[in-house]
Structure formats: structure tokens, C-alpha cells
Design a protein around this motif. Structure first.
Motif, PDB file in Angstrom:
ATOM      1  N   THR A 212       0.843  -1.184   0.000  1.00  0.00           N
ATOM      2  CA  THR A 212       0.000   0.000   0.000  1.00  0.00           C
ATOM      3  C   THR A 212       0.879   1.233   0.000  1.00  0.00           C
ATOM      4  O   THR A 212       2.044   1.189   0.351  1.00  0.00           O
ATOM      5  CB  THR A 212      -0.917   0.045   1.239  1.00  0.00           C
ATOM      6  N   ALA A 213       0.283   2.355  -0.402  1.00  0.00           N
ATOM      7  CA  ALA A 213       1.047   3.597  -0.455  1.00  0.00           C
ATOM      8  C   ALA A 213       1.415   4.020   0.963  1.00  0.00           C
ATOM      9  O   ALA A 213       0.540   4.153   1.813  1.00  0.00           O
ATOM     10  CB  ALA A 213       0.231   4.684  -1.128  1.00  0.00           C
ATOM     11  N   PRO A 214       2.687   4.210   1.264  1.00  0.00           N
ATOM     12  CA  PRO A 214       3.101   4.567   2.624  1.00  0.00           C
ATOM     13  C   PRO A 214       2.794   6.020   2.946  1.00  0.00           C
ATOM     14  O   PRO A 214       2.607   6.847   2.067  1.00  0.00           O
ATOM     15  CB  PRO A 214       4.616   4.325   2.594  1.00  0.00           C
ATOM     16  N   THR A 215       2.715   6.312   4.227  1.00  0.00           N
ATOM     17  CA  THR A 215       2.548   7.693   4.670  1.00  0.00           C
ATOM     18  C   THR A 215       3.877   8.413   4.489  1.00  0.00           C
ATOM     19  O   THR A 215       4.897   7.975   5.001  1.00  0.00           O
ATOM     20  CB  THR A 215       2.123   7.731   6.146  1.00  0.00           C
ATOM     21  N   TRP A 216       3.860   9.516   3.754  1.00  0.00           N
ATOM     22  CA  TRP A 216       5.096  10.243   3.466  1.00  0.00           C
ATOM     23  C   TRP A 216       4.777  11.675   3.103  1.00  0.00           C
ATOM     24  O   TRP A 216       3.814  11.944   2.383  1.00  0.00           O
ATOM     25  CB  TRP A 216       5.851   9.572   2.322  1.00  0.00           C
ATOM     26  N   THR A 217       5.575  12.594   3.601  1.00  0.00           N
ATOM     27  CA  THR A 217       5.434  14.004   3.277  1.00  0.00           C
ATOM     28  C   THR A 217       6.703  14.474   2.581  1.00  0.00           C
ATOM     29  O   THR A 217       7.803  14.300   3.115  1.00  0.00           O
ATOM     30  CB  THR A 217       5.228  14.843   4.554  1.00  0.00           C
ATOM     31  N   PRO A 218       6.595  15.027   1.373  1.00  0.00           N
ATOM     32  CA  PRO A 218       7.796  15.474   0.659  1.00  0.00           C
ATOM     33  C   PRO A 218       8.474  16.630   1.384  1.00  0.00           C
ATOM     34  O   PRO A 218       7.815  17.391   2.099  1.00  0.00           O
ATOM     35  CB  PRO A 218       7.245  15.921  -0.700  1.00  0.00           C
ATOM     36  N   PRO A 219       9.780  16.750   1.251  1.00  0.00           N
ATOM     37  CA  PRO A 219      10.499  17.854   1.916  1.00  0.00           C
ATOM     38  C   PRO A 219      10.066  19.203   1.368  1.00  0.00           C
ATOM     39  O   PRO A 219       9.678  19.320   0.199  1.00  0.00           O
ATOM     40  CB  PRO A 219      11.969  17.561   1.595  1.00  0.00           C
ATOM     41  N   ALA A 220      10.107  20.211   2.219  1.00  0.00           N
ATOM     42  CA  ALA A 220       9.695  21.552   1.804  1.00  0.00           C
ATOM     43  C   ALA A 220      10.660  22.146   0.780  1.00  0.00           C
ATOM     44  O   ALA A 220      10.268  22.971  -0.054  1.00  0.00           O
ATOM     45  CB  ALA A 220       9.596  22.466   3.020  1.00  0.00           C
ATOM     46  N   SER A 221      11.912  21.731   0.835  1.00  0.00           N
ATOM     47  CA  SER A 221      12.905  22.212  -0.126  1.00  0.00           C
ATOM     48  C   SER A 221      13.933  21.112  -0.357  1.00  0.00           C
ATOM     49  O   SER A 221      14.040  20.185   0.440  1.00  0.00           O
ATOM     50  CB  SER A 221      13.599  23.483   0.371  1.00  0.00           C
ATOM     51  N   ASP A 222      14.642  21.225  -1.449  1.00  0.00           N
ATOM     52  CA  ASP A 222      15.618  20.208  -1.814  1.00  0.00           C
ATOM     53  C   ASP A 222      16.899  20.901  -2.278  1.00  0.00           C
ATOM     54  O   ASP A 222      16.964  21.405  -3.402  1.00  0.00           O
ATOM     55  CB  ASP A 222      15.066  19.328  -2.933  1.00  0.00           C
ATOM     56  N   PRO A 223      17.923  20.951  -1.433  1.00  0.00           N
ATOM     57  CA  PRO A 223      19.156  21.667  -1.802  1.00  0.00           C
ATOM     58  C   PRO A 223      19.866  21.070  -3.007  1.00  0.00           C
ATOM     59  O   PRO A 223      20.624  21.771  -3.684  1.00  0.00           O
ATOM     60  CB  PRO A 223      20.016  21.552  -0.538  1.00  0.00           C
TER      61      PRO A 223
END
Length: 199
Positions: free
Chosen positions: A48-59
Motif C-alpha cells: 500500500t502507499a506509505p505515509t510520506w510528506t515530501p520535503p519543503a525544499s531540496d538543496p
């Protein structure tokens, strides 16, 4: 004549080449340095699709914010070699939300991501092999981004992420590794483009 920047899933402000091939497996070009927001997620169990929040920024996508330095004499030639490598590999394995390793996808912590991890690692190693003779002042972004991909691939294997670990701290590390792997081709593309400006 100035070289065209490599096409693909590039961050905002990067030049693109409209003649580059497209792929059904790749995500559409990103218009922002902030990664795409994943679809609504469910529980973090295997399959199943895991719980995940993308980072606010990506250096690693924000190479244009770095100061300019000297441009390698062969930066344009190496850039030209990278275009087919990245376009063809990305078309096969996908990137960002089109990658099997995208953390919001159920495949991120399975053997499907292991295959993509190996190819991303191989591509990063090849990029580094092209610049191993260069002084440290050249290709700084490419070195940083390629080494980040290699580290993520190593962590993915060490943490046995393909086995969908249940422990929350391990899953969090695995998602971070999977995210970097899913961004491998944009990271490398940014590195080659940055070299054209001495970054």
C-alpha cells in the motif's frame, strides 16, 4: 554557441531542450525546485502507499543558488555526453513520481525499487568516472549530487528497505533514501547543467 542544458524533470529556471525524448514512465517536467506533492497516502504496510510528506525544499535541486566558479574547459563536451545517458535511462526507469522508488508509491520499499536503485547508482558512478581527472574546483555540484545518490543507494541496501521494514525510524530513513534515488536523474542533470556555469 552556448550549450543547451539537459532536458527532463528540471527545477525552475533550468534550461531545457524541447527535442528530448519523453517517456510514459517519467514524471512530467517539474516547474519548481519543490518536489511534486504525492497523492493521498494510506498506511505504511507493504503493498500500500506509505505515509510520506515530501520535503519543503531540496538543496540538491537548487544548484542555481550556488556561487559561480571556474568553468571546466571540457564542461560542454561532458555535458553533451550526458544527454543521451540521462534521457535514455530516465525514459526506462522513470524519475520523481514516475520512479518505482518515489516514497508515496507502494513500490518504494520493495524489490521494484531495488532495480531502480542499482541503475541510479550505476549512472551516478558513470558520471563521476567522466570527471575523475578534473580538479576539485570543477563540477562541484555534479560531484555533490552524484555522491548523494551513491550514499542513498548504500543506505537503501544497508537498511534492507526492499523488505518494507516495520520500525518507524527505519522506514523514515528508507523513504529518504528512496526519495534521493527517485530524484537521481534530475540531480545528475542539474549537476551537468551547473557545470556549464561553473557551479
Amino acid at each position: 554557441m552556448a550549450a543547451l542544458a539537459i532536458s527532463g524533470c528540471s527545477s525552475s529556471g533550468e534550461h531545457t531542450d524541447s527535442s528530448a525524448p519523453t517517456s510514459k514512465t517519467s514524471a512530467p517536467p517539474s516547474n519548481s525546485s519543490t518536489p511534486q506533492t504525492p497523492p493521498p497516502s494510506r498506511s505504511g504496510t507493504a503493498g500500500t502507499a506509505p505515509t510520506w510528506t515530501p520535503p519543503a525544499s531540496d538543496p540538491y535541486r537548487a544548484w542555481q543558488a550556488k556561487p559561480k566558479g571556474p568553468i571546466a574547459p571540457d564542461a560542454q563536451d561532458i555535458h553533451a555526453k550526458s544527454v543521451p545517458l540521462l534521457n535514455n535511462t530516465e525514459a526506462t526507469y522513470g524519475s520523481e513520481s514516475g520512479s518505482k522508488c518515489w516514497p508515496a508509491r507502494a513500490s518504494a520499499l520493495t524489490s521494484a525499487c531495488t532495480t531502480a536503485t542499482g541503475k541510479a547508482e550505476q549512472t551516478a558512478q558513470r558520471a563521476l568516472s567522466w570527471i575523475k581527472h578534473e580538479p576539485a574546483t570543477y563540477f562541484t555540484t555534479l560531484r555533490t549530487n552524484a555522491n548523494h545518490i551513491l550514499a542513498a543507494a548504500g543506505h537503501y541496501r544497508t537498511d534492507r528497505c526492499a523488505d518494507s521494514p516495520a520500525a518507524a525510524p527505519v522506514r523514515t530513513r528508507c523513504q529518504a533514501s528512496a526519495y534521493a534515488i527517485a530524484q537521481a536523474y534530475p540531480y545528475l542533470r542539474g549537476g551537468f547543467n551547473a557545470a556549464l556555469e561553473g557551479r
